[in-house]
Design a protein around this motif. Structure first.
Motif, PDB file in Angstrom:
ATOM      1  N   UNK A 126      -1.097  18.848  24.286  1.00  0.00           N
ATOM      2  CA  UNK A 126      -1.113  17.442  23.830  1.00  0.00           C
ATOM      3  C   UNK A 126      -2.503  17.517  23.537  1.00  0.00           C
ATOM      4  N   UNK A 127      -2.881  17.344  22.001  1.00  0.00           N
ATOM      5  CA  UNK A 127      -4.452  17.161  21.480  1.00  0.00           C
ATOM      6  C   UNK A 127      -4.305  15.649  20.714  1.00  0.00           C
ATOM      7  N   UNK A 128      -5.598  15.114  21.079  1.00  0.00           N
ATOM      8  CA  UNK A 128      -5.821  13.836  20.246  1.00  0.00           C
ATOM      9  C   UNK A 128      -7.167  13.780  19.438  1.00  0.00           C
ATOM     10  N   UNK A 129      -7.320  12.963  18.770  1.00  0.00           N
ATOM     11  CA  UNK A 129      -8.584  12.731  17.979  1.00  0.00           C
ATOM     12  C   UNK A 129      -9.863  12.896  18.429  1.00  0.00           C
ATOM     13  N   UNK A 130      -9.693  12.545  19.914  1.00  0.00           N
ATOM     14  CA  UNK A 130     -11.028  12.640  20.910  1.00  0.00           C
ATOM     15  C   UNK A 130     -10.709  12.632  22.230  1.00  0.00           C
ATOM     16  N   UNK A 131     -11.582  13.114  23.268  1.00  0.00           N
ATOM     17  CA  UNK A 131     -11.275  13.341  24.681  1.00  0.00           C
ATOM     18  C   UNK A 131     -10.801  11.837  25.226  1.00  0.00           C
ATOM     19  N   UNK A 132      -9.829  12.057  26.135  1.00  0.00           N
ATOM     20  CA  UNK A 132      -9.711  10.966  27.001  1.00  0.00           C
ATOM     21  C   UNK A 132     -10.906  10.429  27.908  1.00  0.00           C
ATOM     22  N   UNK A 133     -11.084   9.229  28.388  1.00  0.00           N
ATOM     23  CA  UNK A 133     -10.352   8.013  27.885  1.00  0.00           C
ATOM     24  C   UNK A 133     -10.763   7.646  26.613  1.00  0.00           C
ATOM     25  N   UNK A 134      -9.479   7.155  25.965  1.00  0.00           N
ATOM     26  CA  UNK A 134      -9.699   6.897  24.372  1.00  0.00           C
ATOM     27  C   UNK A 134      -9.538   5.503  24.302  1.00  0.00           C
ATOM     28  N   UNK A 135     -10.212   4.736  23.406  1.00  0.00           N
ATOM     29  CA  UNK A 135     -10.372   3.377  23.206  1.00  0.00           C
ATOM     30  C   UNK A 135      -9.518   3.013  21.933  1.00  0.00           C
ATOM     31  N   UNK A 136      -8.736   2.048  21.996  1.00  0.00           N
ATOM     32  CA  UNK A 136      -7.801   1.898  20.552  1.00  0.00           C
ATOM     33  C   UNK A 136      -8.478   0.325  20.134  1.00  0.00           C
ATOM     34  N   UNK A 137      -9.064   0.042  19.205  1.00  0.00           N
ATOM     35  CA  UNK A 137      -9.420  -1.042  18.568  1.00  0.00           C
ATOM     36  C   UNK A 137      -8.060  -1.924  18.301  1.00  0.00           C
ATOM     37  N   UNK A 138      -8.120  -3.327  18.055  1.00  0.00           N
ATOM     38  CA  UNK A 138      -6.904  -4.136  17.846  1.00  0.00           C
ATOM     39  C   UNK A 138      -6.252  -3.428  16.614  1.00  0.00           C
ATOM     40  N   UNK A 139      -5.187  -3.324  16.497  1.00  0.00           N
ATOM     41  CA  UNK A 139      -4.341  -2.757  15.532  1.00  0.00           C
ATOM     42  C   UNK A 139      -4.687  -1.392  14.986  1.00  0.00           C
ATOM     43  N   UNK A 140      -5.398  -0.686  15.871  1.00  0.00           N
ATOM     44  CA  UNK A 140      -5.527   0.722  15.485  1.00  0.00           C
ATOM     45  C   UNK A 140      -4.465   1.735  15.641  1.00  0.00           C
ATOM     46  N   UNK A 141      -4.314   2.586  14.801  1.00  0.00           N
ATOM     47  CA  UNK A 141      -3.218   3.596  15.017  1.00  0.00           C
ATOM     48  C   UNK A 141      -4.137   5.087  15.059  1.00  0.00           C
ATOM     49  N   UNK A 142      -3.481   5.907  15.995  1.00  0.00           N
ATOM     50  CA  UNK A 142      -4.316   7.476  16.050  1.00  0.00           C
ATOM     51  C   UNK A 142      -3.095   8.396  16.187  1.00  0.00           C
ATOM     52  N   UNK A 143      -3.326   9.666  15.430  1.00  0.00           N
ATOM     53  CA  UNK A 143      -2.143  10.454  15.635  1.00  0.00           C
ATOM     54  C   UNK A 143      -2.460  11.585  16.760  1.00  0.00           C
ATOM     55  N   UNK A 144      -1.654  12.124  17.466  1.00  0.00           N
ATOM     56  CA  UNK A 144      -1.522  13.337  18.324  1.00  0.00           C
ATOM     57  C   UNK A 144      -0.745  14.422  18.017  1.00  0.00           C
ATOM     58  N   UNK A 145      -1.244  15.353  18.267  1.00  0.00           N
ATOM     59  CA  UNK A 145      -0.399  16.793  17.953  1.00  0.00           C
ATOM     60  C   UNK A 145       0.281  17.238  19.421  1.00  0.00           C
ATOM     61  N   UNK A 146       1.551  17.574  19.322  1.00  0.00           N
ATOM     62  CA  UNK A 146       2.131  18.157  20.264  1.00  0.00           C
ATOM     63  C   UNK A 146       2.461  19.464  19.792  1.00  0.00           C
ATOM     64  N   UNK A 147       1.867  20.518  20.732  1.00  0.00           N
ATOM     65  CA  UNK A 147       2.007  21.693  20.402  1.00  0.00           C
ATOM     66  C   UNK A 147       3.087  22.461  21.214  1.00  0.00           C
ATOM     67  N   UNK A 148       4.006  23.250  20.815  1.00  0.00           N
ATOM     68  CA  UNK A 148       5.103  23.873  21.628  1.00  0.00           C
ATOM     69  C   UNK A 148       4.891  25.406  21.339  1.00  0.00           C
ATOM     70  N   UNK A 149       4.761  26.072  22.455  1.00  0.00           N
ATOM     71  CA  UNK A 149       4.764  27.584  22.238  1.00  0.00           C
ATOM     72  C   UNK A 149       5.984  28.212  22.628  1.00  0.00           C
ATOM     73  N   UNK A 150       5.987  29.430  22.165  1.00  0.00           N
ATOM     74  CA  UNK A 150       7.276  30.281  22.478  1.00  0.00           C
ATOM     75  C   UNK A 150       7.209  30.666  23.923  1.00  0.00           C
TER      76      UNK A 150
END
Length: 571
Positions: A126-150
Motif C-alpha cells: 500500500x502506497x500513499x501520497x506521503x509517509x505515515x503518520x499522515x495528517x488529514x485536514x477537515x474534509x480532505x480526501x487522499x488516494x492510496x494505491x493498492x499494488x497486488x503482485x503475481x
C-alpha cells in the motif's frame, strides 16, 4: 440576548392606554417578561432594562426536556469514509494496481492516519501520497494505491486496515486468485479429448417410472491432450509444473484458437476478433500467444460482436497472425508424467479440470412431439451404431437347484448409441448447446432408431389412417409396447411425420395393418418413403459426455451419445 426593534400599532380607540380595560385587569402585574424597548413615534416608550407590566400572561407551568433528532449531518459527517471497501481482483494474471479513496468527513477537525497494516497480504503493498503518520485536514480526501503482485499465495484473502488515532480501524477486504499461465500448446498429432460431467439423481419405482433431479447447475469440464517440449521449452515447463502443479492455471482452450487479423498496438483496450461460437465470456481471460515465454493474459470486460473489450489495456504490441485463445481457470487433475525421449525432449499427456463454472446457452432440439423434443440430428454411421434391449431383472440363485429370474418392471429398456460428426464452429456450438440442454441424464426426448424398422407396402392416401406394411412380428411381439408404438415417417423430400400406432393386426404371412392416430394430410406412396423408424421417449444413459477434437474449432470434432428409454413416462 438578541434585541428586536419594532413598532406598536396604535389602538383604534385612540392610543396606547385603553380606557375600556377594567381596573382589575389593568392592575395585573407580571415580572417574567424579557426586557424590550418600545418605540412610539420614534421615541423610546419604556426603559430597555425594565419588564413590561399590566399584561395578562404568565409563563408555562411545566418544563419539557428533549433531545436533538439525528439527521443526515450526523449520518454522513464526523467520521472517516473509505471506498471501495471490497477489492475483488478476480483471476490475477499480471500485477494489478487498485485505488482506494480515504476522506476525512469531520468539518471542524483534523485526523491523523497512523498505520495501514495488511493481514494475509502476501504480495500486497500500500502506497500513499506521503509517509505515515499522515495528517488529514477537515474534509480532505487522499488516494492510496493498492499494488497486488503475481508472486504470493495462490488464494488472495487479505484485509487492509486504515488506522486513525483515536478511532476504530476501517477494513478493506481484498480477494482474488493468482494464476499461472499454461503456455505450452497441445500436440495436434493426437486428438484433444474434452469431457462434460453432469450429476443427476434418479429414483426408479418398481413400475419403471423415474424421478430425476439435476444436482449441478453447470457440468464439470476436463481436457486431455498431448504435449511435446524440447531444449529451453522443456526446462521452462518442467520448472513451472514443479512449482505450480497443485495450484490454479490459466489454461488456454486449445480447440478455440483464433488469429489476429491486424496488428494490435500496446495499450489497446479492445481486440478485434470474430469470437462467435467460441468460449469467450465477460469476466474471463484470453491469451495472446507468441511462444512459451512471450505471451500476455488479458481480462475480458465485454464480448460485443467482433470485439473483445478488455478490463485493462494490453502491455505490449502484438503483430497480425498472433494466436488468441480463450482461457479457463483449471487445475491439473494429476501431476503429469514426463517421458524423456532424450536428455532434451519430453512428451506427456496432461489432463486439466476446470475450477470455474463453464456455462453455455442450453438449447433444446426444435422439433416437438407430444410435449417432448425430438432428436432430428442424424448420426454419423461411419462407425456402427449399437442397440440393445435390456431388462431390469433380479436373479435369485441359492447355488442349489434352479435359478429364479424376476423381470421386475416387465418393460424393455432399449439402449442405443449414436455418433455425431461436427464440422465448423457453428455445428460445434449447436451440439454443445444441445448437450447443455440434455444436462446428462436429466432431460427426456424422443429418440428415433433412424433404422428401416417398418416397410410400407401400399399407397397411403391423405385422409386414411390405415398403413399396410410388410409383416415383421409387429402384432405378435410388439403389441404397442412403450418404445414401439410411435413412428417417425420421413419422406424423400425431408418432410417428417410423427404418428402413434393405436393397433395392429396380421393380414396374412406377408402383410400387417397398422392403425395410426391421424391421417398424414397428403398421399404417401411407398417409393416416396425414405425410412420409417420407431422412436422412444428416452434420456441419456450417462451423465458423462465426451467430445473428441480432431482439429481446432474450424475443423472437425466427434461426439458419441448413448440413450436409454423411459417407457413408463411415454405418452
Amino acid at each position: 440576548m438578541p434585541i428586536r426593534t419594532g413598532y406598536v400599532v396604535a389602538s383604534a380607540r385612540g392610543g396606547l392606554v385603553n380606557p375600556n380595560i377594567s381596573g382589575d385587569v389593568g392592575a395585573f402585574e407580571f415580572e417574567g417578561w424579557l426586557p424590550r424597548t418600545w418605540v412610539v413615534g420614534g421615541q423610546p416608550g419604556l426603559d430597555a432594562g425594565s419588564p413590561l407590566r399590566n399584561l395578562p400572561i404568565r409563563p408555562a407551568a411545566t418544563t419539557r426536556a428533549g433531545y436533538a433528532v439525528a439527521s443526515y449531518l450526523q449520518d454522513f459527517y464526523f467520521r472517516i469514509h473509505v471506498y471501495p471497501r471490497l477489492l475483488e481482483l478476480g483471476n490475477l494474471v499480471t500485477q494489478q494496481v487498485r485505488q482506494v479513496a480515504v476522506w476525512n468527513a469531520w468539518p471542524d477537525s483534523s485526523r491523523q492516519l497512523i498505520d495501514t497494516p495488511v493481514i494475509g497480504g502476501s504480495g500486497i503493498t500500500v502506497t500513499g501520497p506521503a509517509p505515515l503518520p499522515l495528517s488529514f485536514r477537515p474534509l480532505q480526501e487522499r488516494i492510496f494505491d493498492v499494488v497486488v503482485n503475481t508472486a504470493g499465495a495462490p488464494v488472495i484473502d487479505a484485509i487492509l486496515t486504515f488506522e486513525f488515532a483515536g478511532l476504530d480501524g476501517i477494513p478493506v477486504t481484498i480477494t482474488g486468485r493468482r494464476l499461472q499461465a499454461w503456455a505450452l500448446p497441445a500436440d495436434w498429432g493426437s486428438n484433444i479429448e474434452e469431457e462434460l460431467s453432469w450429476l443427476t439423481q434418479i429414483q426408479q419405482a418398481v413400475d419403471g417410472s423415474e424421478d430425476s433431479e439435476a444436482l449441478r447447475e453447470a457440468p464439470r469440464r476436463q481436457w486431455e491432450f498431448d504435449v511435446v517440449a524440447d531444449r529451453r521449452e522443456r526446462r521452462i515447463i518442467e520448472n513451472a509444473v514443479y512449482d505450480w502443479a497443485a495450484r490454479i492455471w490459466a489454461m488456454p482452450v486449445m480447440p478455440d484458437r483464433s488469429e489476429l487479423a491486424a496488428d494490435l498496438p500496446a495499450a489497446s483496450e479492445a481486440i478485434a476478433l470474430d469470437h462467435a461460437h467460441l468460449d469467450y465470456v465477460a469476466g474471463g481471460l484470453a491469451m495472446l500467444w507468441g511462444d512459451l515465454q512471450r505471451y500476455e493474459l488479458v481480462e475480458i470486460a465485454t464480448t460485443e460482436p467482433g470485439v473483445l473489450g478488455l478490463a485493462r489495456p494490453t502491455l505490449q504490441p502484438w503483430p497480425a497472425g498472433t494466436r488468441v485463445y480463450p482461457c479457463r481457470a483449471a487445475r491439473l487433475a494429476e501431476a503429469p508424467t514426463w517421458r524423456r525421449r532424450s536428455d532434451q525432449v519430453i512428451t506427456s499427456r496432461v489432463r486439466f479440470e476446470a475450477s470455474e463454472p463453464c456455462d453455455w446457452p442450453a438449447v433444446a432440439p426444435p422439433a416437438m412431439y407430444l410435449g417432448y423434443p425430438v432428436l432430428e440430428w442424424r448420426a454419423d454411421e461411419s462407425d456402427d451404431p449399437t442397440a440393445s434391449s435390456l431388462r431390469a431383472v433380479e436373479i435369485l440363485d441359492g447355488d442349489v437347484g434352479l435359478v429364479s429370474i424376476d423381470d421386475i418392471t416387465g418393460r424393455a429398456w432399449a439402449q442405443q448409441s449414436h455418433d455425431f460428426t461436427l464440422a465448423g464452429r457453428s455445428e460445434r456450438s449447436a451440439h454443445r448447446s444441445y448437450l447443455y440442454w440434455l444436462a446428462g441424464r436429466y432431460q427426456r426426448l424422443w429418440v428415433p432408431t433412424f433404422a428401416d424398422d417398418v416397410q410400407q407396402l401400399e399407397l397411403l392416401t391423405s385422409g386414411v389412417s390405415t398403413l399396410f406394411v410388410a409383416a415383421a412380428g409387429i402384432t405378435a411381439h410388439l403389441r404397442q409396447q412403450p418404445g414401439r408404438r410411435h413412428l417417425r415417417i420421413e419422406r424423400n423430400d425431408g418432410t417428417v411425420h410423427y404418428r402413434e400406432v393405436l393397433s395392429s393386426s396380421e393380414l396374412d404371412a406377408d402383410r400387417e395393418l397398422l392403425l395410426i392416430d391421424s391421417p398424414l394430410g397428403a398421399d404417401l406412396a411407398p417409393e416416396q418413403v425414405r425410412v420409417i423408424s420407431w422412436m422412444a421417449l428416452s434420456r441419456q444413459a450417462s451423465d458423462r459426455v465426451g467430445i473428441t477434437h480432431i482439429t481446432d474449432s474450424e475443423g472437425a470434432a466427434r461426439s458419441r451419445l448413448s440413450f436409454v428409454t423411459v417407457g413408463a413416462h411415454e405418452p
